[in-house]
Design a protein around this motif. Structure first.
Motif, PDB file in Angstrom:
ATOM      1  N   MET A 107       0.797  -1.225   0.000  1.00 32.89           N
ATOM      2  CA  MET A 107       0.000   0.000   0.000  1.00 32.89           C
ATOM      3  C   MET A 107       0.831   1.277   0.000  1.00 32.89           C
ATOM      4  N   GLN A 108       2.144   1.163   0.060  1.00 33.06           N
ATOM      5  CA  GLN A 108       2.987   2.356   0.114  1.00 33.06           C
ATOM      6  C   GLN A 108       2.864   3.158  -1.183  1.00 33.06           C
ATOM      7  N   PRO A 109       2.849   4.495  -1.092  1.00 31.21           N
ATOM      8  CA  PRO A 109       2.664   5.339  -2.280  1.00 31.21           C
ATOM      9  C   PRO A 109       3.645   5.057  -3.413  1.00 31.21           C
ATOM     10  N   GLU A 110       4.880   4.682  -3.086  1.00 30.47           N
ATOM     11  CA  GLU A 110       5.849   4.398  -4.149  1.00 30.47           C
ATOM     12  C   GLU A 110       5.500   3.121  -4.919  1.00 30.47           C
ATOM     13  N   ARG A 111       4.519   2.351  -4.438  1.00 29.01           N
ATOM     14  CA  ARG A 111       4.061   1.147  -5.134  1.00 29.01           C
ATOM     15  C   ARG A 111       2.836   1.433  -5.989  1.00 29.01           C
ATOM     16  N   GLY A 112       2.550   2.708  -6.223  1.00 26.98           N
ATOM     17  CA  GLY A 112       1.447   3.070  -7.118  1.00 26.98           C
ATOM     18  C   GLY A 112       0.189   3.446  -6.373  1.00 26.98           C
ATOM     19  N   VAL A 113      -0.930   3.283  -7.064  1.00 26.61           N
ATOM     20  CA  VAL A 113      -2.232   3.688  -6.538  1.00 26.61           C
ATOM     21  C   VAL A 113      -3.155   2.468  -6.473  1.00 26.61           C
ATOM     22  N   LYS A 114      -4.010   2.455  -5.468  1.00 25.92           N
ATOM     23  CA  LYS A 114      -5.085   1.472  -5.365  1.00 25.92           C
ATOM     24  C   LYS A 114      -6.367   2.243  -5.112  1.00 25.92           C
ATOM     25  N   ALA A 115      -7.421   1.853  -5.807  1.00 27.97           N
ATOM     26  CA  ALA A 115      -8.711   2.530  -5.647  1.00 27.97           C
ATOM     27  C   ALA A 115      -9.801   1.482  -5.482  1.00 27.97           C
ATOM     28  N   GLU A 120       0.771   0.579 -15.523  1.00 26.71           N
ATOM     29  CA  GLU A 120      -0.031  -0.617 -15.777  1.00 26.71           C
ATOM     30  C   GLU A 120      -1.228  -0.654 -14.835  1.00 26.71           C
ATOM     31  N   VAL A 121      -2.409  -0.804 -15.402  1.00 28.59           N
ATOM     32  CA  VAL A 121      -3.613  -1.044 -14.610  1.00 28.59           C
ATOM     33  C   VAL A 121      -3.589  -2.527 -14.251  1.00 28.59           C
ATOM     34  N   TYR A 122      -3.777  -2.830 -12.984  1.00 31.71           N
ATOM     35  CA  TYR A 122      -3.777  -4.228 -12.551  1.00 31.71           C
ATOM     36  C   TYR A 122      -4.793  -4.415 -11.429  1.00 31.71           C
ATOM     37  N   GLY A 170      -2.787   0.695  -9.993  1.00 33.94           N
ATOM     38  CA  GLY A 170      -1.908   1.156 -11.051  1.00 33.94           C
ATOM     39  C   GLY A 170      -0.496   1.262 -10.512  1.00 33.94           C
ATOM     40  N   TRP A 171       0.462   0.847 -11.323  1.00 33.80           N
ATOM     41  CA  TRP A 171       1.867   0.936 -10.925  1.00 33.80           C
ATOM     42  C   TRP A 171       2.717   1.070 -12.174  1.00 33.80           C
ATOM     43  N   VAL A 172       4.002   1.314 -11.966  1.00 33.98           N
ATOM     44  CA  VAL A 172       4.928   1.480 -13.083  1.00 33.98           C
ATOM     45  C   VAL A 172       5.938   0.336 -13.025  1.00 33.98           C
ATOM     46  N   PRO A 173       5.681  -0.720 -13.795  1.00 31.88           N
ATOM     47  CA  PRO A 173       6.609  -1.864 -13.774  1.00 31.88           C
ATOM     48  C   PRO A 173       7.911  -1.536 -14.500  1.00 31.88           C
ATOM     49  N   GLU A 174       8.980  -2.158 -14.055  1.00 27.98           N
ATOM     50  CA  GLU A 174      10.275  -1.984 -14.727  1.00 27.98           C
ATOM     51  C   GLU A 174      10.214  -2.622 -16.104  1.00 27.98           C
ATOM     52  N   GLY A 175      10.969  -2.054 -17.023  1.00 27.19           N
ATOM     53  CA  GLY A 175      11.093  -2.654 -18.338  1.00 27.19           C
ATOM     54  C   GLY A 175       9.944  -2.368 -19.292  1.00 27.19           C
ATOM     55  N   GLU A 179      -1.064   0.965 -19.779  1.00 26.44           N
ATOM     56  CA  GLU A 179      -1.167  -0.377 -20.350  1.00 26.44           C
ATOM     57  C   GLU A 179      -1.974  -1.262 -19.409  1.00 26.44           C
ATOM     58  N   LEU A 180      -2.545  -2.308 -19.983  1.00 24.72           N
ATOM     59  CA  LEU A 180      -3.182  -3.343 -19.186  1.00 24.72           C
ATOM     60  C   LEU A 180      -3.198  -4.630 -19.987  1.00 24.72           C
ATOM     61  N   TRP A 181      -3.314  -5.731 -19.284  1.00 23.12           N
ATOM     62  CA  TRP A 181      -3.308  -7.050 -19.906  1.00 23.12           C
ATOM     63  C   TRP A 181      -4.697  -7.654 -19.749  1.00 23.12           C
ATOM     64  N   VAL A 182      -5.202  -8.230 -20.823  1.00 24.69           N
ATOM     65  CA  VAL A 182      -6.521  -8.860 -20.815  1.00 24.69           C
ATOM     66  C   VAL A 182      -6.360 -10.326 -21.166  1.00 24.69           C
TER      67      VAL A 182
END
Length: 167
Positions: free
Chosen positions: A51-59, A84-86, A73-78, A120-123
């Motif tokens: 839940m830490q802010p540096e790990r993105g957002v959760k809603a 990425e919406v997850y 949502g987070w910013v994955p490496e590479g 980005e997101l994966w379906v």
């Protein structure tokens, strides 16, 4: 059912995120890269870290005070700085009521606030309802796929949405 409201979670909301995440994993295990068994074993420290802010957002989405959806949502490496919406999930009782769109747009809004331009997101192959939702929200399928982490016989397909002009 009344109108949905979306709220971003803070680190202190770790129990809310944990509870909805576990319900989501139980309801739609094929939609996630993790599993209910795995995450039921997480301790409080692990949930708090997530839940830490540096790990993105959760809603979460709420209807009449009840949690009916979640997205992160987070910013994955590479991935070239794309958000990425997850962890996107809507309770079956709230599907078709616009909850998914509200959650995705909350993550997109967070990405824009942070200065990101690519979402980005994966379906999972066969999840046509989700693919239609994302297309309505401006995501486009691209010719990139990967094996599903829990079932290599399934494929996940990438969808992308650009925000604003790249500077």
């Amino acid at each position: 059912m009344g109108p949905a409201e979306v709220r971003r979670l803070t680190p202190e909301d770790w129990e809310i995120f944990r509870d909805v995440r576990l319900v989501a994993l139980a309801d739609s295990p094929e939609a996630f890269a993790s599993s209910l068994d795995r995450e039921q074993g997480y301790d409080e420290a692990r949930w708090r870290d997530w839940m830490q802010p540096e790990r993105g957002v959760k809603a979460i989405a709420l209807v009449e005070g009840r949690v009916v959806g979640v997205a992160g949502g987070w910013v994955p490496e590479g991935r070239g700085g794309a958000v990425e919406v997850y962890s996107m999930w809507v309770d079956p009782v709230a599907r078709g009521a616009g909850v998914g769109a509200l959650l995705v747009e909350e993550v997109v809004g967070w990405a824009a606030e942070q200065g990101y331009h690519k979402i980005e997101l994966w379906v999972v192959d066969g999840n046509d309802g989700a693919a239609r939702l994302y297309k309505r929200l401006g995501f486009e399928a691209v010719n990139e796929s990967q094996p599903h982490p829990n079932d290599p016989g399934l494929r996940e397909w990438l969808m992308v949405r650009m925000l604003g002009a790249l500077i």
